[in-house]
Write a protein that holds these residues in place. Sequence first.
Motif, PDB file in Angstrom:
ATOM      1  N   PHE A  31      -1.774 -17.530  -7.964  1.00 19.98           N
ATOM      2  CA  PHE A  31      -2.273 -16.154  -7.862  1.00 19.98           C
ATOM      3  C   PHE A  31      -3.761 -16.102  -8.211  1.00 19.98           C
ATOM      4  O   PHE A  31      -4.554 -15.463  -7.504  1.00 19.98           O
ATOM      5  CB  PHE A  31      -1.484 -15.233  -8.793  1.00 19.98           C
ATOM      6  CG  PHE A  31      -2.139 -13.888  -9.015  1.00 19.98           C
ATOM      7  CD1 PHE A  31      -2.212 -12.958  -7.987  1.00 19.98           C
ATOM      8  CD2 PHE A  31      -2.719 -13.577 -10.235  1.00 19.98           C
ATOM      9  CE1 PHE A  31      -2.829 -11.730  -8.178  1.00 19.98           C
ATOM     10  CE2 PHE A  31      -3.334 -12.358 -10.434  1.00 19.98           C
ATOM     11  CZ  PHE A  31      -3.395 -11.430  -9.407  1.00 19.98           C
ATOM     12  N   LEU A  32      -4.148 -16.779  -9.273  1.00 22.18           N
ATOM     13  CA  LEU A  32      -5.558 -16.794  -9.657  1.00 22.18           C
ATOM     14  C   LEU A  32      -6.407 -17.488  -8.599  1.00 22.18           C
ATOM     15  O   LEU A  32      -7.590 -17.169  -8.440  1.00 22.18           O
ATOM     16  CB  LEU A  32      -5.731 -17.495 -11.005  1.00 22.18           C
ATOM     17  CG  LEU A  32      -5.097 -16.788 -12.211  1.00 22.18           C
ATOM     18  CD1 LEU A  32      -5.255 -17.620 -13.472  1.00 22.18           C
ATOM     19  CD2 LEU A  32      -5.700 -15.401 -12.406  1.00 22.18           C
ATOM     20  N   ARG A  80      -5.905 -17.081  -5.538  1.00 28.55           N
ATOM     21  CA  ARG A  80      -5.784 -16.169  -4.391  1.00 28.55           C
ATOM     22  C   ARG A  80      -4.928 -16.772  -3.278  1.00 28.55           C
ATOM     23  O   ARG A  80      -5.181 -16.574  -2.096  1.00 28.55           O
ATOM     24  CB  ARG A  80      -7.165 -15.780  -3.845  1.00 28.55           C
ATOM     25  CG  ARG A  80      -8.066 -15.076  -4.831  1.00 28.55           C
ATOM     26  CD  ARG A  80      -7.506 -13.751  -5.301  1.00 28.55           C
ATOM     27  NE  ARG A  80      -7.274 -12.834  -4.200  1.00 28.55           N
ATOM     28  CZ  ARG A  80      -8.219 -12.052  -3.655  1.00 28.55           C
ATOM     29  NH1 ARG A  80      -9.451 -12.106  -4.120  1.00 28.55           N
ATOM     30  NH2 ARG A  80      -7.924 -11.239  -2.660  1.00 28.55           N
ATOM     31  N   LYS A  81      -3.853 -17.479  -3.682  1.00 27.86           N
ATOM     32  CA  LYS A  81      -2.921 -18.038  -2.713  1.00 27.86           C
ATOM     33  C   LYS A  81      -1.737 -17.111  -2.479  1.00 27.86           C
ATOM     34  O   LYS A  81      -1.076 -17.192  -1.441  1.00 27.86           O
ATOM     35  CB  LYS A  81      -2.400 -19.405  -3.191  1.00 27.86           C
ATOM     36  CG  LYS A  81      -3.492 -20.408  -3.539  1.00 27.86           C
ATOM     37  CD  LYS A  81      -4.324 -20.782  -2.347  1.00 27.86           C
ATOM     38  CE  LYS A  81      -5.338 -21.864  -2.714  1.00 27.86           C
ATOM     39  NZ  LYS A  81      -6.226 -22.213  -1.571  1.00 27.86           N
ATOM     40  N   SER A 103      -0.167 -12.876  -3.417  1.00 26.31           N
ATOM     41  CA  SER A 103      -0.538 -11.535  -3.862  1.00 26.31           C
ATOM     42  C   SER A 103       0.030 -11.248  -5.249  1.00 26.31           C
ATOM     43  O   SER A 103       0.909 -11.975  -5.744  1.00 26.31           O
ATOM     44  CB  SER A 103      -0.011 -10.490  -2.874  1.00 26.31           C
ATOM     45  OG  SER A 103       1.411 -10.432  -2.926  1.00 26.31           O
ATOM     46  N   LEU A 104      -0.442 -10.182  -5.872  1.00 20.81           N
ATOM     47  CA  LEU A 104       0.038  -9.799  -7.196  1.00 20.81           C
ATOM     48  C   LEU A 104       1.512  -9.440  -7.157  1.00 20.81           C
ATOM     49  O   LEU A 104       2.285  -9.825  -8.049  1.00 20.81           O
ATOM     50  CB  LEU A 104      -0.786  -8.619  -7.726  1.00 20.81           C
ATOM     51  CG  LEU A 104      -0.374  -8.066  -9.092  1.00 20.81           C
ATOM     52  CD1 LEU A 104      -0.516  -9.130 -10.171  1.00 20.81           C
ATOM     53  CD2 LEU A 104      -1.212  -6.833  -9.448  1.00 20.81           C
ATOM     54  N   PRO A 134      -8.272 -15.461   1.593  1.00 22.57           N
ATOM     55  CA  PRO A 134      -7.506 -15.284   0.354  1.00 22.57           C
ATOM     56  C   PRO A 134      -6.408 -14.256   0.530  1.00 22.57           C
ATOM     57  O   PRO A 134      -6.532 -13.318   1.332  1.00 22.57           O
ATOM     58  CB  PRO A 134      -8.565 -14.819  -0.648  1.00 22.57           C
ATOM     59  CG  PRO A 134      -9.655 -14.230   0.192  1.00 22.57           C
ATOM     60  CD  PRO A 134      -9.674 -15.015   1.457  1.00 22.57           C
ATOM     61  N   ALA A 135      -5.334 -14.425  -0.204  1.00 22.66           N
ATOM     62  CA  ALA A 135      -4.230 -13.467  -0.150  1.00 22.66           C
ATOM     63  C   ALA A 135      -4.705 -12.126  -0.702  1.00 22.66           C
ATOM     64  O   ALA A 135      -5.507 -12.088  -1.644  1.00 22.66           O
ATOM     65  CB  ALA A 135      -3.048 -13.980  -0.953  1.00 22.66           C
ATOM     66  N   PRO A 136      -4.245 -11.012  -0.144  1.00 21.58           N
ATOM     67  CA  PRO A 136      -4.642  -9.708  -0.680  1.00 21.58           C
ATOM     68  C   PRO A 136      -4.131  -9.529  -2.097  1.00 21.58           C
ATOM     69  O   PRO A 136      -3.074 -10.071  -2.459  1.00 21.58           O
ATOM     70  CB  PRO A 136      -3.978  -8.711   0.284  1.00 21.58           C
ATOM     71  CG  PRO A 136      -2.846  -9.468   0.899  1.00 21.58           C
ATOM     72  CD  PRO A 136      -3.312 -10.892   0.991  1.00 21.58           C
ATOM     73  N   LEU A 137      -4.877  -8.784  -2.901  1.00 19.25           N
ATOM     74  CA  LEU A 137      -4.461  -8.567  -4.283  1.00 19.25           C
ATOM     75  C   LEU A 137      -3.121  -7.849  -4.332  1.00 19.25           C
ATOM     76  O   LEU A 137      -2.200  -8.249  -5.056  1.00 19.25           O
ATOM     77  CB  LEU A 137      -5.524  -7.753  -5.032  1.00 19.25           C
ATOM     78  CG  LEU A 137      -5.214  -7.443  -6.503  1.00 19.25           C
ATOM     79  CD1 LEU A 137      -5.074  -8.734  -7.296  1.00 19.25           C
ATOM     80  CD2 LEU A 137      -6.299  -6.562  -7.104  1.00 19.25           C
ATOM     81  N   ILE A 138      -2.999  -6.783  -3.572  1.00 15.71           N
ATOM     82  CA  ILE A 138      -1.743  -6.030  -3.491  1.00 15.71           C
ATOM     83  C   ILE A 138      -1.378  -5.871  -2.023  1.00 15.71           C
ATOM     84  O   ILE A 138      -2.148  -5.283  -1.254  1.00 15.71           O
ATOM     85  CB  ILE A 138      -1.863  -4.650  -4.166  1.00 15.71           C
ATOM     86  CG1 ILE A 138      -2.180  -4.821  -5.664  1.00 15.71           C
ATOM     87  CG2 ILE A 138      -0.572  -3.855  -3.976  1.00 15.71           C
ATOM     88  CD1 ILE A 138      -2.382  -3.510  -6.397  1.00 15.71           C
ATOM     89  N   ASP A 139      -0.245  -6.406  -1.649  1.00 20.83           N
ATOM     90  CA  ASP A 139       0.206  -6.347  -0.261  1.00 20.83           C
ATOM     91  C   ASP A 139       1.562  -5.654  -0.221  1.00 20.83           C
ATOM     92  O   ASP A 139       2.619  -6.291  -0.289  1.00 20.83           O
ATOM     93  CB  ASP A 139       0.297  -7.755   0.326  1.00 20.83           C
ATOM     94  CG  ASP A 139       0.602  -7.741   1.822  1.00 20.83           C
ATOM     95  OD1 ASP A 139       0.673  -6.638   2.394  1.00 20.83           O
ATOM     96  OD2 ASP A 139       0.766  -8.828   2.405  1.00 20.83           O
TER      97      ASP A 139
END
Length: 286
Positions: free
Chosen positions: A116-117, A119-120, A122-123, A23-28
């Motif tokens: 985003f939801l 997890r594709k 980041s925020l 999954p993509a990191p939440l904050i990158d």
Amino acid sequence: MAKDVEVAEPGEFSAKDYHDPPPAPLIDAEELTQWSFYRALIAEFIATLLFLYVTVLTVIGYKSQTDPNKPVVDECGGVGILGIAWAFGGMIFILVYCTAGISGGHINPAVTLGLFLGRKVSLIRAIMYMVAQCLGAICGCGLVKAFQKSYYNRYGGGANELASGYNKGTGLGAEIIGTFVLVYTVFSATDPKRNARDSHVPVLAPLPIGFAVFMVHLATIPITGTGINPARSLGAAVIYNQEKAWDDQWIFWVGPFIGAAIAAFYHQYILRAGAIKALGSFRSSS
């Protein structure tokens, strides 16, 4: 000692055949230092600008051709609702095809929220994409008004408004279901598991997405003018700037975001069994 052999269910892959990408990191924060990130923002901005420019011109052109107050009315009736739906669906097909390899071809804050939801993305990327899309939509509608100001103001500027005879609940429901269809199609067309199995899927992905937009427009143009894209609704409302467009604006944000969230949950946690996989992973580690 016999080795455990994993048997795939029909239509499924074994672990040796396929692994879900992480999954993509939440904050990158590292994204902010990469040129590819800003290139993707530019692509989203330009794609949304072109999308609004062509589609709003199509809507205004149709209303101009069918205006009963004009001395000469087009006997063919212009492109009609079918033509408007083709304009929206066709432009999405073209622009997703052109930008998918650069930004993912979102062109829609609701699609960005859904991914985003799931997890594709980041925020940070999701927020910046939405900003770029909204700015692109405003500029696209601004170009239409700059080139055809009299027609733009006379024929409603392509702004989304709830049609007379429908209550706000009906309009909200239409936007939720319409956006669900779109975002569900996006998840299905870009599913990496399908890409691993069917090599032609990545090439054909823009086609079902464009067709989803086309079909939803056929169903909901008579109700809300079809939003399913908050940037599209915002851009038209900002440039047209009339009370009715602003009064109904919340429908074209709340509805698409709810529809996108439901589609992300349905695909990731029902169809792809994300919740079951997470539970199985937890039990294994325990």
